[in-house]
Design an enzyme around this catalytic site. Structure first.
Site, mmCIF file in Angstrom:
data_model
loop_
_atom_site.group_PDB
_atom_site.id
_atom_site.type_symbol
_atom_site.label_atom_id
_atom_site.label_comp_id
_atom_site.label_asym_id
_atom_site.label_seq_id
_atom_site.Cartn_x
_atom_site.Cartn_y
_atom_site.Cartn_z
ATOM 1 N N LYS A 1 26.310 1.328 -19.890
ATOM 2 C CA LYS A 1 26.391 2.294 -20.980
ATOM 3 C C LYS A 1 26.675 3.658 -20.366
ATOM 4 C CE LYS A 1 23.695 5.041 -24.126
ATOM 5 N NZ LYS A 1 22.347 5.439 -24.558
ATOM 6 N N GLY B 1 16.483 11.079 -29.540
ATOM 7 C CA GLY B 1 15.039 11.264 -29.658
ATOM 8 C C GLY B 1 14.581 12.060 -30.851
ATOM 9 N N ALA C 1 21.114 6.507 -30.795
ATOM 10 C CA ALA C 1 20.406 7.786 -30.837
ATOM 11 C C ALA C 1 20.171 8.255 -32.272
ATOM 12 C CB ALA C 1 21.130 8.892 -30.065
ATOM 13 N N GLY C 2 18.943 8.702 -32.519
ATOM 14 C CA GLY C 2 18.605 9.335 -33.780
ATOM 15 C C GLY C 2 17.810 8.503 -34.750
ATOM 16 N N THR D 1 13.320 5.708 -28.165
ATOM 17 C CA THR D 1 12.218 6.584 -28.549
ATOM 18 C C THR D 1 11.541 6.122 -29.830
ATOM 19 O OG1 THR D 1 13.381 8.433 -27.519
ATOM 20 C CG2 THR D 1 11.570 8.978 -29.001
#
Length: 263
Positions: free
Chosen positions: A105, A166, A192-193, A215
């Protein structure tokens, strides 16, 4: 009726049933990480090469001992890299430590406050790595034009952010994500998010092939329970996408037909 038990996706020539990819960091310890990852049902695990011991430190706990590569597909990532040069070097280190592993990645960050991707440096790194034989799953912004260019360069998957890394803000721009999905001929994964299970369901309902998160699980009060919730949310969102939702309408529609009433 679609049999979702047969619903799978393929990346870099290998087929997977789980559409949830998870990280291995930010847990209390490696044993909690394993328990959460097992609860998620994930088959692909990502780890930050710069922050995770996969053999660099011989006298420290090794992630590979707790989560053996025979049981999972590893996805080394370039988290913490702010230049194409550092990202390329990190991928080569991962390939060396993982006996020639070439699926990675790629993320090249633009600044420390937002952790948004530096698209220019990302494209430079992607070009170099693809020429060197790497299979690149690339973290990028939610710009459909950039996503298509990265695909055309030879990236095996495009991974647009839903919101800053995060942040837990959820899908901030669903129209762009949907456009990327509609235009792509390679897998599209939200990266992400995501903050909670409903965010994961929304991403899958948009038609994404999968979701990568860390996260949202590791930072939860109960990471193992959240991992289980995310597994179910990804599955439910995928089923809803395949089922096809009803169109949105401004006014009500009777849930039962009015023709043929007995009075």
């Amino acid at each position: 009726m679609t049999d979702t038990r047969e619903d799978s996706w393929t990346i870099a020539g290998k087929t997977y049933q789980s559409r949830l990819l998870v990280g291995s960091g930010k847990y209390a310890d490696l044993h909690q990480a394993k328990a959460a990852i097992d609860a998620s049902g994930a088959q692909i695990i990502t780890m930050a090469v710069r922050r995770t011991n996969i053999g660099q430190e011989k006298d420290q706990p090794n992630l590979l001992d707790i989560l053996p590569p025979s049981d999972y597909t590893y996805l080394p990532n370039t988290a913490g890299c702010y230049s194409a040069k550092d990202a390329v070097r990190t991928c080569k280190l991962a390939r060396e430590l993982l006996d020639g592993h070439d699926l990675v990645k790629l993320e090249v960050l633009g600044d420390e406050k937002t952790l948004f991707p530096d698209v220019v440096e990302t494209m430079v790194a992607a070009e170099a790595l693809i020429k060197d034989g790497f299979k690149i799953m690339v973290y990028t912004n939610d710009d459909p034009v950039i996503a298509k260019r990265l695909e055309d360069m030879g990236c095996v998957a495009v991974m647009p952010l839903a919101a800053p890394i995060g942040s837990g803000l959820g899908i901030r721009n669903p129209l762009n994500i949907r456009t990327i999905v509609e235009e792509a001929k390679v897998p599209v994964l939200v990266d992400a998010g995501v903050g909670t299970a409903s965010d994961a369901a929304v991403a899958m309902e948009l038609g994404c092939d999968g979701i990568l998160m860390q996260t949202a699980i590791a930072g939860a009060k109960d990471p193992i329970l959240m991992a289980s919730a995310m597994k179910k949310a990804v599955e439910a969102g995928r089923e809803a996408y395949l089922a096809g939702r009803i169109p949105r309408k401004r006014f009500a529609t009777a849930s039962s037909p009015v023709d043929g009433l007995f009075f």
